[in-house]
Design a protein around this motif. Structure first.
Motif, PDB file in Angstrom:
ATOM      1  N   ARG A   1     -39.406 -29.036 -53.804  1.00 28.92           N
ATOM      2  CA  ARG A   1     -39.067 -27.683 -53.372  1.00 28.92           C
ATOM      3  C   ARG A   1     -39.397 -26.668 -54.454  1.00 28.92           C
ATOM      4  NH1 ARG A   1     -33.073 -28.085 -51.356  1.00 28.92           N
ATOM      5  NH2 ARG A   1     -33.141 -30.050 -52.464  1.00 28.92           N
ATOM      6  N   ARG A   2     -39.160 -27.026 -55.702  1.00 31.45           N
ATOM      7  CA  ARG A   2     -39.472 -26.104 -56.806  1.00 31.45           C
ATOM      8  C   ARG A   2     -40.971 -25.837 -56.887  1.00 31.45           C
ATOM      9  NH1 ARG A   2     -35.593 -27.577 -61.912  1.00 31.45           N
ATOM     10  NH2 ARG A   2     -33.651 -27.086 -60.845  1.00 31.45           N
ATOM     11  N   GLU A   3     -41.752 -26.898 -56.782  1.00 28.50           N
ATOM     12  CA  GLU A   3     -43.213 -26.721 -56.847  1.00 28.50           C
ATOM     13  C   GLU A   3     -43.706 -25.921 -55.648  1.00 28.50           C
ATOM     14  OE1 GLU A   3     -46.897 -26.692 -58.427  1.00 28.50           O
ATOM     15  OE2 GLU A   3     -45.039 -27.319 -59.395  1.00 28.50           O
ATOM     16  N   PHE A   4     -43.145 -26.179 -54.482  1.00 34.68           N
ATOM     17  CA  PHE A   4     -43.513 -25.406 -53.295  1.00 34.68           C
ATOM     18  C   PHE A   4     -43.174 -23.926 -53.498  1.00 34.68           C
ATOM     19  CE2 PHE A   4     -42.415 -23.489 -49.218  1.00 34.68           C
ATOM     20  CZ  PHE A   4     -43.617 -23.669 -48.542  1.00 34.68           C
ATOM     21  N   GLY A   5     -42.009 -23.649 -54.067  1.00 34.23           N
ATOM     22  CA  GLY A   5     -41.609 -22.265 -54.338  1.00 34.23           C
ATOM     23  C   GLY A   5     -42.545 -21.594 -55.330  1.00 34.23           C
ATOM     24  N   ARG A   6     -42.899 -22.300 -56.400  1.00 37.05           N
ATOM     25  CA  ARG A   6     -43.827 -21.745 -57.400  1.00 37.05           C
ATOM     26  C   ARG A   6     -45.179 -21.412 -56.769  1.00 37.05           C
ATOM     27  NH1 ARG A   6     -42.289 -26.254 -61.332  1.00 37.05           N
ATOM     28  NH2 ARG A   6     -40.501 -25.377 -62.387  1.00 37.05           N
TER      29      ARG A   6
END
Length: 88
Positions: free
Chosen positions: A9-14
């Motif tokens: 989720r963090r990588e998707f958000g970035r």
């Protein structure tokens, strides 16, 4: 979908923020820096700043005006004495 193909989720958000900023960036650039027919772009214009606008600078205004006829623009002036900065 294997574990190597998963995106956190963090990588998707970035990545989403990066794509959003990259797509919105052209709307943040003011049109004054972009070239158009008959109007040079920011890298083709010369901006002149004058440091010290006292008596000697006033004596040189004619020469500065001659230089600016060849394509530059006085964009800033500064002096220690606040009364000496009035450029028009």
């Amino acid at each position: 979908m294997g574990t190597a193909d998963r995106v956190s989720r963090r990588e998707f958000g970035r990545r989403s923020v990066a794509v959003g900023v990259a797509s919105a960036l052209p709307s943040w650039i003011p049109s004054s820096v972009l070239a158009s027919p008959g109007k040079p772009g920011a890298n083709e214009r010369i901006g002149l700043g004058i440091i010290g606008t006292g008596r000697r600078a006033r004596q040189m205004y004619g020469e500065i005006a001659d230089v600016c006829k060849s394509g530059c623009q006085v964009v800033a002036g500064c002096d220690l004495a606040a009364t000496g900065v009035a450029l028009s």
